[in-house]
Design a protein around this motif. Structure first.
Motif, mmCIF file in Angstrom:
data_model
loop_
_atom_site.group_PDB
_atom_site.id
_atom_site.type_symbol
_atom_site.label_atom_id
_atom_site.label_comp_id
_atom_site.label_asym_id
_atom_site.label_seq_id
_atom_site.Cartn_x
_atom_site.Cartn_y
_atom_site.Cartn_z
ATOM 1 N N PHE A 1 35.746 81.135 22.260
ATOM 2 C CA PHE A 1 35.162 79.849 22.660
ATOM 3 C C PHE A 1 36.188 79.035 23.444
ATOM 4 O O PHE A 1 37.365 78.977 23.063
ATOM 5 C CB PHE A 1 34.713 79.061 21.425
ATOM 6 N N VAL A 2 35.741 78.416 24.535
ATOM 7 C CA VAL A 2 36.626 77.584 25.346
ATOM 8 C C VAL A 2 35.917 76.276 25.668
ATOM 9 O O VAL A 2 34.689 76.245 25.824
ATOM 10 C CB VAL A 2 37.031 78.287 26.662
ATOM 11 N N PRO A 3 36.659 75.164 25.757
ATOM 12 C CA PRO A 3 36.035 73.876 26.103
ATOM 13 C C PRO A 3 35.656 73.843 27.576
ATOM 14 O O PRO A 3 36.317 74.450 28.426
ATOM 15 C CB PRO A 3 37.137 72.863 25.783
ATOM 16 N N GLU A 4 34.595 73.124 27.899
ATOM 17 C CA GLU A 4 34.107 73.086 29.277
ATOM 18 C C GLU A 4 35.046 72.351 30.222
ATOM 19 O O GLU A 4 34.960 72.524 31.439
ATOM 20 C CB GLU A 4 32.723 72.438 29.331
ATOM 21 N N ASN A 5 35.952 71.533 29.692
ATOM 22 C CA ASN A 5 36.889 70.796 30.545
ATOM 23 C C ASN A 5 38.239 71.497 30.686
ATOM 24 O O ASN A 5 39.198 70.913 31.168
ATOM 25 C CB ASN A 5 37.086 69.371 30.021
ATOM 26 N N LYS A 6 38.310 72.755 30.303
ATOM 27 C CA LYS A 6 39.542 73.532 30.455
ATOM 28 C C LYS A 6 39.722 73.918 31.922
ATOM 29 O O LYS A 6 38.749 74.155 32.644
ATOM 30 C CB LYS A 6 39.465 74.802 29.606
ATOM 31 N N GLU A 7 40.960 73.961 32.386
ATOM 32 C CA GLU A 7 41.222 74.351 33.766
ATOM 33 C C GLU A 7 40.960 75.847 33.943
ATOM 34 O O GLU A 7 41.383 76.668 33.123
ATOM 35 C CB GLU A 7 42.652 74.030 34.164
ATOM 36 N N ALA A 8 40.263 76.194 35.022
ATOM 37 C CA ALA A 8 39.902 77.590 35.273
ATOM 38 C C ALA A 8 41.137 78.469 35.454
ATOM 39 O O ALA A 8 41.158 79.622 35.012
ATOM 40 C CB ALA A 8 39.008 77.678 36.507
ATOM 41 N N ALA A 9 42.170 77.937 36.085
ATOM 42 C CA ALA A 9 43.395 78.716 36.309
ATOM 43 C C ALA A 9 44.059 79.077 34.983
ATOM 44 O O ALA A 9 44.546 80.193 34.793
ATOM 45 C CB ALA A 9 44.364 77.931 37.187
ATOM 46 N N GLU A 10 44.054 78.134 34.062
ATOM 47 C CA GLU A 10 44.646 78.383 32.750
ATOM 48 C C GLU A 10 43.842 79.418 31.977
ATOM 49 O O GLU A 10 44.398 80.311 31.325
ATOM 50 C CB GLU A 10 44.705 77.070 31.964
ATOM 51 N N LEU A 11 42.506 79.328 32.075
ATOM 52 C CA LEU A 11 41.655 80.294 31.389
ATOM 53 C C LEU A 11 41.832 81.686 31.982
ATOM 54 O O LEU A 11 41.858 82.674 31.243
ATOM 55 C CB LEU A 11 40.191 79.871 31.486
ATOM 56 N N LEU A 12 41.955 81.791 33.293
ATOM 57 C CA LEU A 12 42.163 83.093 33.932
ATOM 58 C C LEU A 12 43.431 83.749 33.401
ATOM 59 O O LEU A 12 43.441 84.954 33.101
ATOM 60 C CB LEU A 12 42.257 82.920 35.449
ATOM 61 N N GLY B 1 28.330 72.166 21.061
ATOM 62 C CA GLY B 1 27.174 72.983 21.415
ATOM 63 C C GLY B 1 27.498 73.953 22.538
ATOM 64 O O GLY B 1 28.508 73.807 23.236
ATOM 65 N N THR B 2 26.661 74.941 22.733
ATOM 66 C CA THR B 2 26.872 75.934 23.777
ATOM 67 C C THR B 2 26.491 75.346 25.129
ATOM 68 O O THR B 2 25.334 74.985 25.351
ATOM 69 C CB THR B 2 26.036 77.203 23.510
ATOM 70 N N ALA B 3 27.470 75.269 26.024
ATOM 71 C CA ALA B 3 27.218 74.756 27.370
ATOM 72 C C ALA B 3 26.892 75.892 28.334
ATOM 73 O O ALA B 3 26.177 75.704 29.318
ATOM 74 C CB ALA B 3 28.433 73.981 27.874
ATOM 75 N N GLY B 4 27.417 77.088 28.029
ATOM 76 C CA GLY B 4 27.187 78.236 28.900
ATOM 77 C C GLY B 4 28.151 79.349 28.572
ATOM 78 O O GLY B 4 28.770 79.366 27.508
ATOM 79 N N ILE B 5 28.296 80.281 29.498
ATOM 80 C CA ILE B 5 29.258 81.369 29.347
ATOM 81 C C ILE B 5 30.045 81.507 30.645
ATOM 82 O O ILE B 5 29.582 81.091 31.710
ATOM 83 C CB ILE B 5 28.584 82.720 29.009
ATOM 84 N N ILE B 6 31.225 82.095 30.554
ATOM 85 C CA ILE B 6 32.025 82.343 31.748
ATOM 86 C C ILE B 6 32.703 83.702 31.610
ATOM 87 O O ILE B 6 33.123 84.091 30.513
ATOM 88 C CB ILE B 6 33.075 81.234 31.973
ATOM 89 N N THR B 7 32.767 84.437 32.705
ATOM 90 C CA THR B 7 33.433 85.733 32.714
ATOM 91 C C THR B 7 34.626 85.666 33.650
ATOM 92 O O THR B 7 34.747 84.748 34.475
ATOM 93 C CB THR B 7 32.487 86.852 33.194
ATOM 94 N N ILE B 8 35.481 86.647 33.542
ATOM 95 C CA ILE B 8 36.657 86.676 34.411
ATOM 96 C C ILE B 8 36.234 86.842 35.869
ATOM 97 O O ILE B 8 36.884 86.344 36.785
ATOM 98 C CB ILE B 8 37.626 87.796 33.968
ATOM 99 N N GLU B 9 35.089 87.506 36.091
ATOM 100 C CA GLU B 9 34.589 87.674 37.449
ATOM 101 C C GLU B 9 34.159 86.339 38.064
ATOM 102 O O GLU B 9 34.284 86.131 39.278
ATOM 103 C CB GLU B 9 33.401 88.650 37.478
ATOM 104 N N ASP B 10 33.638 85.434 37.218
ATOM 105 C CA ASP B 10 33.245 84.114 37.715
ATOM 106 C C ASP B 10 34.449 83.401 38.325
ATOM 107 O O ASP B 10 34.335 82.734 39.356
ATOM 108 C CB ASP B 10 32.669 83.258 36.583
ATOM 109 N N ILE B 11 35.598 83.533 37.680
ATOM 110 C CA ILE B 11 36.811 82.855 38.155
ATOM 111 C C ILE B 11 37.360 83.554 39.394
ATOM 112 O O ILE B 11 37.761 82.900 40.365
ATOM 113 C CB ILE B 11 37.872 82.807 37.042
ATOM 114 N N VAL C 1 36.303 74.675 33.992
ATOM 115 C CA VAL C 1 35.449 75.783 33.577
ATOM 116 C C VAL C 1 33.979 75.454 33.774
ATOM 117 O O VAL C 1 33.193 76.301 34.206
ATOM 118 C CB VAL C 1 35.723 76.149 32.106
ATOM 119 N N ARG C 2 33.570 74.233 33.484
ATOM 120 C CA ARG C 2 32.150 73.883 33.594
ATOM 121 C C ARG C 2 31.628 73.983 35.019
ATOM 122 O O ARG C 2 30.415 74.082 35.233
ATOM 123 C CB ARG C 2 31.904 72.479 33.035
ATOM 124 N N GLU C 3 32.524 73.967 36.013
ATOM 125 C CA GLU C 3 32.107 74.085 37.403
ATOM 126 C C GLU C 3 31.797 75.531 37.782
ATOM 127 O O GLU C 3 31.116 75.770 38.785
ATOM 128 C CB GLU C 3 33.194 73.537 38.324
#
Length: 311
Positions: free
Chosen positions: A161-172, A191-201, A83-85
């Motif tokens: 909230f999701v951890p930054e080391n979560k796999e993007a495929a799993e989050l999708l 702490g807040t590292a950022g945000i992610i949307t479904i469009e990002d994935i 996710v952090r990528e």
């Protein structure tokens, strides 16, 4: 773990197959035609490597376009992407404090172009929820006085909230299942590292979505004797050269671009209308472009000497 990854990849593949049904059917049909010696007697592929080898072979022979080949490869690589990528870093986030009025929140949404905005408590590391513009607009329309008397924290939805080391495929998979559009990404310290949307994935699979309104402005050009337009991505030293001003390296030690310099001076990501002063010039960000609503260009105006002396 291996079984879970395979299940995630299978789900993504099925989703793409649903969208690209003709392509999916064609690929299976081509299998035996392209590699008759392999003999896919079941009409399907027994493992991931077999499928990827077939796609590589089809691409080399010109039967699969380059963009389609890349998209299929991206589907498999998504399982190894964290996710952090893909997230929008905290320095690029647009957010609002909990005690702001509905009018201020709606103004921020209009200027930034976002329909969902994280709401913070004491600081950006304390996200208390998500403000949906449609909720705020409906409230302001139904009760006009609420626009100035009610706070944004009164009309927020729970944040995910999701951890930054979560796999993007799993989050999708989770976002599709639970109908989540935006999630707050947290680091190992909470702490807040950022945000992610479904469009990002999804963009990681299909590629970056171009903006229809990108008008291809020049990096820098004078509009009049006292006004100019520049790209936000222009290097700050190049801008100083165009304006014929002297800047110490200490002034932009941690940034390179005009947009980055504005963010550093403002203490948050610039949105349309944000203004800073620079050695006798005002720099104002113009409308955002692209899905992530980043500022594309700025307007630079020479300030009157009298104003400059009183700054």
């Amino acid at each position: 773990m291996v079984t879970e990854v395979k299940q995630v990849r299978k789900s993504i593949s099925l989703a793409l197959a649903f969208i690209y049904t003709p392509i999916a059917k064609g690929v299976i049909a081509l299998g035996n035609l392209i590699t008759p010696d392999k003999g896919f007697k079941w009409g399907l592929f027994t493992n991931e490597n077999e499928f990827r080898e077939l796609m590589d072979h089809a691409h080399v022979r010109g039967l699969v376009e380059s963009d389609e080949h890349e998209m299929l490869q991206n589907v498999f690589e998504l399982g190894d992407t964290l996710v952090r990528e893909l997230m929008v870093h905290r320095t690029d986030m647009v957010w609002i404090e909990r005690d702001k009025s509905l009018r201020q929140a709606l103004s921020l949404a209009l200027r930034s172009g976002y329909s969902r905005i994280p709401v913070t408590g004491e600081n950006i590391d304390n996200v208390i929820g998500i403000a949906y513009v449609k909720d705020l607009a409906k409230r302001a329309l139904d009760h006009h006085e609420a626009e100035t008397t009610e706070k944004v924290e009164q009309h927020i939805r729970p944040a995910v909230f999701v951890p930054e080391n979560k796999e993007a495929a799993e989050l999708l998979k989770e976002m599709q299942r639970d109908q989540i559009h935006l999630a707050i990404v947290v680091d190992e310290y909470g702490g807040t590292a950022g945000i992610i949307t479904i469009e990002d994935i999804i963009e990681e699979i299909v590629g970056e979505i171009a903006d229809e309104y990108d008008d291809g402005i020049e990096e820098f050009n004078w509009i009049s004797e006292t006004k100019a337009r520049a790209k936000a991505s222009m290097h700050i030293e190049d801008l100083a050269g165009e304006l014929k001003i002297e800047m110490d390296r200490d002034e932009f030690e941690d940034v390179d671009t005009v947009g980055g310099y504005m963010a550093e001076k403002l203490g948050r990501v610039p949105i349309a209308g944000s203004t800073i002063n620079l050695h006798g010039y005002s720099i104002t960000s113009e409308r955002p472009l692209g899905r992530r609503r980043r500022i594309s260009s700025v307007i630079i105006e020479r300030l009157d000497k009298e104003v400059d002396e009183h700054e």
